[in-house]
Design an enzyme around this catalytic site. Sequence first.
Site, PDB file in Angstrom:
ATOM      1  N   GLU A 116      35.753 -11.812  -9.612  1.00 24.48           N
ATOM      2  CA  GLU A 116      35.932 -11.979 -11.062  1.00 24.48           C
ATOM      3  C   GLU A 116      36.072 -10.608 -11.744  1.00 24.48           C
ATOM      4  OE1 GLU A 116      32.260 -14.533 -11.557  1.00 24.48           O
ATOM      5  OE2 GLU A 116      33.717 -15.798 -12.590  1.00 24.48           O
ATOM      6  N   GLU A 136      30.640 -19.645  -4.513  1.00 24.49           N
ATOM      7  CA  GLU A 136      29.884 -20.421  -5.507  1.00 24.49           C
ATOM      8  C   GLU A 136      29.650 -21.845  -5.014  1.00 24.49           C
ATOM      9  OE1 GLU A 136      32.207 -18.234  -6.187  1.00 24.49           O
ATOM     10  OE2 GLU A 136      31.684 -17.091  -7.971  1.00 24.49           O
TER      11      GLU A 136
HETATM   12  C1  1HE Z   1      22.380  -9.695  -2.330  1.00 24.40           C
HETATM   13  C2  1HE Z   1      23.645 -10.259  -2.582  1.00 24.40           C
HETATM   14  C3  1HE Z   1      23.814 -11.011  -3.773  1.00 24.40           C
HETATM   15  C4  1HE Z   1      23.744  -9.190  -0.707  1.00 24.40           C
HETATM   16  N1  1HE Z   1      22.740 -11.142  -4.579  1.00 24.40           N
HETATM   17  N2  1HE Z   1      21.349  -9.855  -3.166  1.00 24.40           N
HETATM   18  N3  1HE Z   1      27.570 -13.847  -3.632  1.00 24.40           N
HETATM   19  C5  1HE Z   1      27.398 -14.298  -2.380  1.00 24.40           C
HETATM   20  O1  1HE Z   1      27.090 -15.444  -2.129  1.00 24.40           O
HETATM   21  C6  1HE Z   1      27.553 -13.259  -1.308  1.00 24.40           C
HETATM   22  C7  1HE Z   1      26.215 -13.018  -0.652  1.00 24.40           C
HETATM   23  N4  1HE Z   1      26.261 -11.858   0.225  1.00 24.40           N
HETATM   24  C8  1HE Z   1      26.765 -11.943   1.477  1.00 24.40           C
HETATM   25  O2  1HE Z   1      27.329 -12.917   1.919  1.00 24.40           O
HETATM   26  C9  1HE Z   1      26.575 -10.699   2.328  1.00 24.40           C
HETATM   27  O3  1HE Z   1      25.525  -9.919   1.777  1.00 24.40           O
HETATM   28  C10 1HE Z   1      27.853  -9.813   2.447  1.00 24.40           C
HETATM   29  C11 1HE Z   1      28.913 -10.533   3.285  1.00 24.40           C
HETATM   30  C12 1HE Z   1      28.422  -9.450   1.095  1.00 24.40           C
HETATM   31  C13 1HE Z   1      27.454  -8.481   3.158  1.00 24.40           C
HETATM   32  O4  1HE Z   1      26.787  -8.776   4.383  1.00 24.40           O
HETATM   33  P1  1HE Z   1      25.863  -7.643   5.057  1.00 24.40           P
HETATM   34  O5  1HE Z   1      25.419  -8.192   6.389  1.00 24.40           O
HETATM   35  O6  1HE Z   1      26.590  -6.344   5.037  1.00 24.40           O
HETATM   36  O7  1HE Z   1      24.608  -7.450   4.076  1.00 24.40           O
HETATM   37  P2  1HE Z   1      23.283  -8.356   3.902  1.00 24.40           P
HETATM   38  O8  1HE Z   1      22.287  -8.023   4.977  1.00 24.40           O
HETATM   39  O9  1HE Z   1      23.623  -9.790   3.747  1.00 24.40           O
HETATM   40  O10 1HE Z   1      22.757  -7.864   2.470  1.00 24.40           O
HETATM   41  C14 1HE Z   1      22.142  -6.597   2.298  1.00 24.40           C
HETATM   42  C15 1HE Z   1      21.142  -6.763   1.160  1.00 24.40           C
HETATM   43  O11 1HE Z   1      21.848  -7.089  -0.016  1.00 24.40           O
HETATM   44  C16 1HE Z   1      20.192  -7.910   1.403  1.00 24.40           C
HETATM   45  O12 1HE Z   1      18.979  -7.574   0.766  1.00 24.40           O
HETATM   46  P3  1HE Z   1      17.732  -6.967   1.628  1.00 24.40           P
HETATM   47  O13 1HE Z   1      16.668  -6.725   0.613  1.00 24.40           O
HETATM   48  O14 1HE Z   1      17.405  -8.038   2.643  1.00 24.40           O
HETATM   49  O15 1HE Z   1      18.239  -5.708   2.275  1.00 24.40           O
HETATM   50  C17 1HE Z   1      20.821  -9.055   0.658  1.00 24.40           C
HETATM   51  O16 1HE Z   1      19.893 -10.060   0.273  1.00 24.40           O
HETATM   52  C18 1HE Z   1      21.375  -8.337  -0.555  1.00 24.40           C
HETATM   53  N5  1HE Z   1      22.478  -9.046  -1.162  1.00 24.40           N
HETATM   54  N6  1HE Z   1      24.480  -9.924  -1.562  1.00 24.40           N
HETATM   55  C19 1HE Z   1      21.548 -10.579  -4.257  1.00 24.40           C
HETATM   56  N7  1HE Z   1      24.965 -11.532  -4.112  1.00 24.40           N
HETATM   57  C20 1HE Z   1      28.901 -14.676 -12.912  1.00 24.40           C
HETATM   58  S1  1HE Z   1      28.877 -15.956 -11.787  1.00 24.40           S
HETATM   59  C21 1HE Z   1      29.328 -15.287 -10.240  1.00 24.40           C
HETATM   60  C22 1HE Z   1      28.849 -16.151  -9.143  1.00 24.40           C
HETATM   61  C23 1HE Z   1      28.842 -15.431  -7.842  1.00 24.40           C
HETATM   62  O17 1HE Z   1      29.089 -14.269  -7.727  1.00 24.40           O
HETATM   63  S2  1HE Z   1      28.452 -16.422  -6.498  1.00 24.40           S
HETATM   64  C24 1HE Z   1      28.621 -15.356  -5.127  1.00 24.40           C
HETATM   65  C25 1HE Z   1      27.356 -14.648  -4.793  1.00 24.40           C
END
Ligand code: 1HE
Length: 264
Positions: A116, A136
Amino acid sequence: MPDTQLPATLTSQRDGNIAILKLSRGAKRNALNIDTVLGLRRFFMDLPKDIGAVVLHGEGDHFCAGLDLGEVSGATDLHESILHSQTWHRAFHEMQFGRVPVICVLHGAVVGGGLELAASTHIRVAERSAYYGLPEGQRGIFLGGGGSVRIPRLIGVPLVQDMMLTGRTLSAEEGHAAGISQYLAAEGGGLAKGIELARKAAGNAAMTNFAVISALPRIAESHPDTGLFTESLIAAIAETTPEAQKRLRDFLEKRAAKIVKPGE
Ligand code: 1HE
């Protein structure tokens, strides 16, 4: 560029008349929390007058993991949730209809709110590692950062529905073919390409850039009759500026560059 007004999740630097803004929350894959969204808005509202274009990119292996899901986990207040989405709308509006062109450099995950955000910029350069998703659907939520308005205008409603209903992700090449990016770049080459494009855009007359950013998308969405009338007004405003008159004279008196063929 002074960073005093920016949250720690954003950093900016100046390169001549270009500003380079970096999402700087790599540990969380540049997930967008509300401070970052407000910081983006402030950055574009407070842009120094001599900045002619902005390049936006992200630190680490991913451009942006979208909304910080921790911020909506536990949400039960309907009104607060509406206002939260509208805060994103205002920030991205500031970028899309601001004073200068914004070039976005994409790599790794460009998902949810990250897509977005990218869709609110004017030119997208995708490195080969970029991939696009709208998770989402899997998370039980919906687009909230203007994506349902902007993303279908890039790639069409059917593909957005497919991505949201089935979790389909698009590779950099697929996203490019679908209309997300205007440029593909080699891995690690996106920022240089973004800066090169930003320099070109910043070299245009400010009034032309204003018309391209603020008038063109609105004209394209208008009834053709309204669009043509609006176009005639904008054309007249642009061509009667001293800057346009100087540029036209420069061409006619052989001081301006000619158009170049692709590849030259
Ligand atoms: C996060 C987020 C997040 C990572 N919010 N904390 N977005 C998603 O559903 C995507 C979610 N993220 C992922 O699928 C993966 O993190 C990735 C593919 C982007 C990257 O994977 P990777 O293996 O490199 O990283 P990771 O181990 O998953 O994440 C590293 C840290 O970032 C980890 O936290 P930690 O404290 O355990 O180290 C994750 O929890 C954190 N993290 N993504 C919060 N999105 C205005 S409306 C919009 C609606 C949306 O955007 S929906 C899509 C949300």
